[in-house]
Structures are given as C-alpha cells and as structure tokens.
Motif scaffolding. Structure first.
Motif, PDB file in Angstrom:
ATOM      1  N   LYS A 183       0.597  -1.270  -0.211  1.00 21.26           N
ATOM      2  CA  LYS A 183       0.286   0.251  -0.404  1.00 21.26           C
ATOM      3  C   LYS A 183       0.421   1.710   0.295  1.00 21.26           C
ATOM      4  O   LYS A 183       1.806   1.670   0.510  1.00 21.26           O
ATOM      5  N   PHE A 184       0.382   2.538  -1.060  1.00 19.66           N
ATOM      6  CA  PHE A 184       1.279   3.755  -1.025  1.00 19.66           C
ATOM      7  C   PHE A 184       0.546   4.172   0.801  1.00 19.66           C
ATOM      8  O   PHE A 184      -1.212   3.894   0.485  1.00 19.66           O
ATOM      9  N   ASP A 185       1.396   5.771   1.330  1.00 16.79           N
ATOM     10  CA  ASP A 185       0.394   6.175   1.860  1.00 16.79           C
ATOM     11  C   ASP A 185       0.185   7.666   1.340  1.00 16.79           C
ATOM     12  O   ASP A 185      -0.739   8.695   1.713  1.00 16.79           O
ATOM     13  N   ALA A 186       1.390   7.846   0.094  1.00 21.13           N
ATOM     14  CA  ALA A 186       0.442   8.788  -0.096  1.00 21.13           C
ATOM     15  C   ALA A 186       1.602   9.159  -1.192  1.00 21.13           C
ATOM     16  O   ALA A 186       2.644   8.280  -1.869  1.00 21.13           O
ATOM     17  N   LEU A 187       0.911   9.618  -2.613  1.00 22.06           N
ATOM     18  CA  LEU A 187       1.464   9.769  -3.865  1.00 22.06           C
ATOM     19  C   LEU A 187       1.204  11.092  -4.629  1.00 22.06           C
ATOM     20  O   LEU A 187       0.012  11.341  -4.100  1.00 22.06           O
ATOM     21  N   THR A 188       1.680  11.128  -5.273  1.00 17.92           N
ATOM     22  CA  THR A 188       1.367  12.321  -6.297  1.00 17.92           C
ATOM     23  C   THR A 188       0.900  12.378  -7.373  1.00 17.92           C
ATOM     24  O   THR A 188       0.922  11.211  -7.643  1.00 17.92           O
ATOM     25  N   PHE A 189       0.258  13.393  -7.901  1.00 20.24           N
ATOM     26  CA  PHE A 189      -0.329  13.196  -9.018  1.00 20.24           C
ATOM     27  C   PHE A 189      -0.043  12.816 -10.338  1.00 20.24           C
ATOM     28  O   PHE A 189      -0.006  11.614 -10.855  1.00 20.24           O
ATOM     29  N   ASP A 190       1.765  13.056 -10.456  1.00 19.01           N
ATOM     30  CA  ASP A 190       2.084  12.717 -12.275  1.00 19.01           C
ATOM     31  C   ASP A 190       2.270  11.621 -11.282  1.00 19.01           C
ATOM     32  O   ASP A 190       2.565  10.106 -12.629  1.00 19.01           O
ATOM     33  N   GLU A 191       3.151  10.670 -10.466  1.00 20.87           N
ATOM     34  CA  GLU A 191       3.371   9.478  -9.532  1.00 20.87           C
ATOM     35  C   GLU A 191       1.810   8.311 -10.564  1.00 20.87           C
ATOM     36  O   GLU A 191       2.325   7.393 -11.320  1.00 20.87           O
ATOM     37  N   VAL A 192       0.858   8.896 -10.100  1.00 17.32           N
ATOM     38  CA  VAL A 192      -0.906   8.183 -10.186  1.00 17.32           C
ATOM     39  C   VAL A 192      -0.508   8.019 -11.946  1.00 17.32           C
ATOM     40  O   VAL A 192      -0.865   6.578 -12.018  1.00 17.32           O
ATOM     41  N   ILE A 193      -0.412   9.584 -12.502  1.00 18.22           N
ATOM     42  CA  ILE A 193      -0.864   9.408 -14.503  1.00 18.22           C
ATOM     43  C   ILE A 193       0.265   8.666 -14.285  1.00 18.22           C
ATOM     44  O   ILE A 193       0.253   7.611 -15.604  1.00 18.22           O
ATOM     45  N   SER A 194       1.116   8.338 -13.739  1.00 16.67           N
ATOM     46  CA  SER A 194       2.352   7.800 -15.058  1.00 16.67           C
ATOM     47  C   SER A 194       2.392   6.517 -14.482  1.00 16.67           C
ATOM     48  O   SER A 194       2.894   5.783 -15.713  1.00 16.67           O
ATOM     49  N   LYS A 195       1.913   5.875 -13.624  1.00 20.63           N
ATOM     50  CA  LYS A 195       2.219   4.954 -13.140  1.00 20.63           C
ATOM     51  C   LYS A 195       1.000   3.750 -13.977  1.00 20.63           C
ATOM     52  O   LYS A 195       0.468   3.290 -13.499  1.00 20.63           O
ATOM     53  N   GLN A 196      -0.109   4.548 -14.150  1.00 20.40           N
ATOM     54  CA  GLN A 196      -2.074   4.175 -15.074  1.00 20.40           C
ATOM     55  C   GLN A 196      -2.785   3.591 -13.728  1.00 20.40           C
ATOM     56  O   GLN A 196      -2.759   2.651 -14.374  1.00 20.40           O
ATOM     57  N   LEU A 197      -2.808   4.138 -12.477  1.00 18.12           N
ATOM     58  CA  LEU A 197      -3.436   3.594 -11.169  1.00 18.12           C
ATOM     59  C   LEU A 197      -4.539   4.085 -11.698  1.00 18.12           C
ATOM     60  O   LEU A 197      -5.049   4.383 -11.830  1.00 18.12           O
ATOM     61  N   GLU A 198      -5.508   2.852 -12.125  1.00 14.00           N
ATOM     62  CA  GLU A 198      -6.688   2.723 -11.887  1.00 14.00           C
ATOM     63  C   GLU A 198      -7.883   3.132 -11.034  1.00 14.00           C
ATOM     64  O   GLU A 198      -9.088   3.162 -10.954  1.00 14.00           O
ATOM     65  N   VAL A 199      -7.524   3.077  -9.541  1.00 10.40           N
ATOM     66  CA  VAL A 199      -8.102   3.758  -8.720  1.00 10.40           C
ATOM     67  C   VAL A 199      -9.368   4.817  -9.281  1.00 10.40           C
ATOM     68  O   VAL A 199     -10.535   4.791  -8.859  1.00 10.40           O
ATOM     69  N   MET A 200      -8.901   6.281 -10.165  1.00 10.18           N
ATOM     70  CA  MET A 200      -9.877   6.668 -10.200  1.00 10.18           C
ATOM     71  C   MET A 200      -9.069   7.249 -12.106  1.00 10.18           C
ATOM     72  O   MET A 200      -8.248   6.489 -12.354  1.00 10.18           O
TER      73      MET A 200
END
Length: 241
Positions: A183-200
């Motif tokens: 689990k990640f406790d915190a992420l940046t928007f850039d990290e979420v977008i680059s990793k294509q994490l699909e939670v939203m």
C-alpha cells in the motif's frame, strides 16, 4: 478558496459508487447500506465537517454492454446520469429521515424533484448546515462521475475529495489478487498518472492536479475509516501535489 474556508471549515466531498449502495444484491439499493452510509455522513457532520456527496449510478444502469451492441454513447451516458439522480433521491430521503438537512442538486435540474446545480448556492447551503448531494454527473456525456466529483469539489471549494473503494487505499497491484501488493500512504498526481493506477480515471486526476485538489482513497467498509478521513486524520492513501 476563501480565507474563512481555509481557516475555519473542513468541507469534504465523498464519492461513492452506485454499486456500493447495492450491498450484496449487486443491483438496486440495499436499505441497510443506505442507512449505514447516511448515518456515517450525519456523524461527521455533527463533528463540524461540511459534506458533499456524489454517487455513481452503476447499481441501476451501466451502458457498456449496450454501447458494445451499438447503442448511442450520448444516450447511454444520459441514462447513467439519470440513475445517479435516483440514487441521490434515496440518499436525500434517508438523510432527512435521520434528522439531517439535505438538498439534492443536479446538473440536470428537474423541477419538483431536484434543484438546479449552482456552486454559489451550494456553498451557501453548506454554510447553513445542509449536506449537499450533487447528481447528474457533469451534465455532459463522456465524463465519469469520478471526474464530476473532482469538478464539484473544486467549484464548491472543498478541502479534499474522499474516494471510497473496496480496499483501504492505493496498492502496487490489486491486493485481492496479489498478496504481495503493498500500500502507498501517499502519492503525487504525477506518480498516479505515470503509473496509470486505475483507482480513478486519469481525467479526474489531471483535473485535481491542475487545481491542487487532494484526493484520499480509503475503504468505506473499514470501521472508523470514514470518520478519520473526514476530519483529515491519517487514513487510506492521499494523492496530492
């Protein structure tokens, strides 16, 4: 965001899926889940947290299968928006039954059923102690309710978007399928977008990044999690700048 909003008031937008309201039935609205969700909202309101709610419509209508069969996407999305209004009506009545003051607004204003969405009026209602349900998505096709939730949070000057999911945050992989997922406790928007994490969807994250709107991903079913997330305590995964 006004100085008053920053200093004195915590205002959150809770985004839950329509499927969450169906409970174990998989379709429609489970009265027990509806009651539990309304109680959780009322409890955080009593702590001084102003609450906005956006509910999906997937428990009533999902257009994907129809679209594969050639159904018009615009009409399908409009039907989905109407499904969110049905969920909003149910939640409004349950909140009122539990003693709360609640207004249902919609991008598709339906006289005698919903109020027409207005950010200015919505902020005034929140400051008067009402909870606010915003239905009808963005009012336009091709946008998800996740994107609508971020948009409304920005317009209503919320402190944070709380995205309720089946798991207690964002993981490196699906924790249900991969026991080694962390689990990640915190992420940046850039990290979420680059990793294509699909939670939203990525449109929602990109909009939140542009307007510096934090998103907290948490589990609504975890005992005490919503209370902690609503007041800003450590819970779930926070995505921010």
């Amino acid at each position: 965001m006004s100085s008053e909003q920053k200093s004195n008031v915590r205002r959150i937008l809770l985004k839950i899926s329509g499927e969450a309201l169906s409970g174990d039935t998989g379709f429609g609205i489970d009265p027990k889940v509806l009651s539990q969700t309304a109680k959780a909202i009322r409890d955080v309101q009593k702590k001084g947290v102003q609450t906005v709610l956006v509910i999906g419509g997937g428990n009533i209508f999902r257009g994907a299968a129809l679209q594969k069969a050639g159904f018009d996407r615009v009409s399908g999305d409009q039907m989905g928006m109407l499904a969110t209004i049905m969920n909003g009506l149910a939640m409004r009545e349950e909140l009122k039954a539990q003693g709360g003051k609640c207004v249902l607004m919609s991008a598709y204003g339906i006289p005698s059923i919903t109020a027409q969405y207005s950010a200015t009026e919505g902020r005034d209602l929140l400051n008067q102690g009402y909870s606010l349900i915003v239905a009808g998505g963005t009012g336009s096709p091709f946008f998800t309710t996740d994107t609508a939730a971020v948009l409304r949070a920005i317009e209503l000057q919320c402190s944070e978007v709380l995205k309720a999911t089946k798991v207690d945050g964002i993981y490196t992989a699906d924790p249900v399928k991969d026991k080694n997922a962390t689990k990640f406790d915190a992420l940046t928007f850039d990290e979420v977008i680059s990793k294509q994490l699909e939670v939203m969807d990525l449109t929602a994250f990109a909009l939140a990044r542009e307007h510096h709107m934090p998103i907290r991903v948490f589990s609504m079913s975890k005992p005490g999690a919503f209370d902690k997330a609503a007041i800003g305590d450590a819970e779930g995964t926070v995505v921010s700048d």
